[in-house]
Design an enzyme around this catalytic site. Structure first.
Site, PDB file in Angstrom:
ATOM      1  N   HIS A 172     -53.040 -52.222 -32.725  1.00  8.93           N
ATOM      2  CA  HIS A 172     -51.572 -52.465 -33.056  1.00  8.93           C
ATOM      3  C   HIS A 172     -50.918 -52.868 -31.811  1.00  8.93           C
ATOM      4  CE1 HIS A 172     -47.386 -50.311 -33.638  1.00  8.93           C
ATOM      5  NE2 HIS A 172     -47.330 -51.564 -34.222  1.00  8.93           N
ATOM      6  N   SER A 215     -48.410 -50.803 -38.310  1.00 11.56           N
ATOM      7  CA  SER A 215     -47.731 -49.919 -37.357  1.00 11.56           C
ATOM      8  C   SER A 215     -47.734 -48.631 -38.133  1.00 11.56           C
ATOM      9  CB  SER A 215     -46.588 -50.346 -36.956  1.00 11.56           C
ATOM     10  OG  SER A 215     -45.808 -50.786 -37.880  1.00 11.56           O
ATOM     11  N   GLU A 266     -52.009 -50.172 -29.240  1.00 15.49           N
ATOM     12  CA  GLU A 266     -52.491 -48.777 -29.855  1.00 15.49           C
ATOM     13  C   GLU A 266     -53.733 -48.972 -30.518  1.00 15.49           C
ATOM     14  OE1 GLU A 266     -48.585 -46.176 -30.226  1.00 15.49           O
ATOM     15  OE2 GLU A 266     -48.954 -47.564 -31.661  1.00 15.49           O
ATOM     16  N   ASN A 283     -44.082 -46.186 -32.117  1.00 16.11           N
ATOM     17  CA  ASN A 283     -42.997 -46.331 -32.816  1.00 16.11           C
ATOM     18  C   ASN A 283     -42.347 -45.086 -33.388  1.00 16.11           C
ATOM     19  OD1 ASN A 283     -42.779 -48.879 -33.123  1.00 16.11           O
ATOM     20  ND2 ASN A 283     -44.331 -49.246 -35.104  1.00 16.11           N
TER      21      ASN A 283
END
Ligand code: 3HC
Length: 286
Positions: free
Chosen positions: A141, A120, A153, A192
């Site tokens: 991700h 991440s 992602e 994130n």
């Protein structure tokens, strides 16, 4: 490229569920880990998840058994890599470990295989040059819990080929996910970054004594409609993961503001990692 065989490296909370997602999606999947204990725990947890989906009427027994039959576990990276069309690396967020895994995968997988990292924080350019196939390297991700969360992602580094991007996006869709394409490697990518902004503000409010963490969680859920509050989410993701992400981000940016918040660091140092250790912000019965 048609992806039929997948290797997932790492059998923690993310790797194990990513393995089951792939198997449920019809791919022959191997989950590899250096720890036989962790593999045994993953196998048990995944069959428990499958049984509960069957019991709730969400998954026909036949489909569940077929998925479990497509899923195998091994401690040997070479064994899992030999036939892989795509690898998803979900090992610990430490760059030196990831680089050595990617170098080994480059040797052990067929030349056509795509090598993706579930990281991440670390953009795949950080591991691509440990391989002889940088065009076939990207981030893929997933989010925790990977069986449930739809977002994936797909992050390209400057040398990732369009074919790799297209293949990974198509694979994510075929696994029932909603992939988003990230065109630039920035620490934390998109989701994130959003989560981090909320978490940092929550930690600040808590540390300043503005409100208790339970009340901050309640506000996030009842005022903003979030499914979980930021402290509950840290416990789900793992305080160790959140801590290491901040350390990795700080190593990249050098910005002291990116260091883990002292309240998070204190729990990390006590070994309170959240749900996985039974204690984090909250306490859990295993
Ligand atoms: N693993 C797998 N499945 C789980 C699960 C878990 N840990 N926890 C819950 N589920 C499943 C349940 O079995 C249930 O499945 P069903 O619909 O087939 O019955 C479904 O999720 C809903 O569960 P519950 O009814 O028990 O509970 P909730 O409705 O509260 O949902 C949740 C649980 C899905 C975890 C929800 O609270 C949620 O979406 N929370 C936010 C999660 C989130 O933000 N994740 C992103 C974290 S950031 C990240 O992962 C990035 C990384 O890089 C750090």
């Amino acid at each position: 490229m048609d992806i039929k065989n997948i290797l997932v490296v790492g059998s923690g909370a993310m790797g194990s569920q990513i393995g089951l997602v792939a198997a449920l999606g019809g791919c022959t999947t191997t989950v590899q880990d250096i720890s036989a204990e962790s593999l045994a725990a993953a196998r048990e947890q995944l069959s428990g998840r499958v049984d509960s989906s069957v019991a709730k009427g969400r998954l026909p027994r036949g489909d569940a058994d077929a998925a479990l039959a497509r899923l195998s576990f091994t401690t040997s990276l070479e064994e899992g890599a030999a036939n892989a069309d795509l690898v998803i690396e979900a090992a610990t967020e430490k760059l030196d470990i990831k680089r050595s895994i990617f170098a080994a995968l480059d040797q052990a997988t067929p030349a056509h295989a795509i090598l993706a990292t579930n990281s991440s924080t670390l953009g795949s350019s950080k591991v691509a040059d440990a391989t002889g196939r940088p065009g076939k390297v990207c981030n893929m991700h997933f989010f925790n819990p990977a069986l449930v969360m739809k977002c994936v992602e797909v992050v390209r580094h400057p040398g990732t080929s369009q074919d790799t991007v297209d293949t990974v996006m198509a694979l994510a869709r075929s696994l029932g996910k909603a992939p988003v394409l990230i065109n630039k490697e920035v620490p934390g990518f998109v989701a994130n970054r959003l989560m981090g902004a909320i978490r940092d503000e929550a930690l600040r409010l808590y540390a300043d004594g503005v409100a208790g963490f339970e009340d901050i969680d309640t506000a996030a859920k009842t005022a903003l409609g979030h499914p979980m509050g930021p402290f509950e989410l840290m416990d789900l993701v793992g305080l160790d993961v959140s801590y290491l992400i901040r350390q990795a981000t700080h190593a990249e940016t050098g910005d002291p503001a990116d260091l883990p918040h002292p309240a998070l660091a204190a729990l990390y140092e006590e070994g309170r990692y959240g749900r996985k250790t039974g204690k984090g912000w909250y306490s859990y019965d295993h």
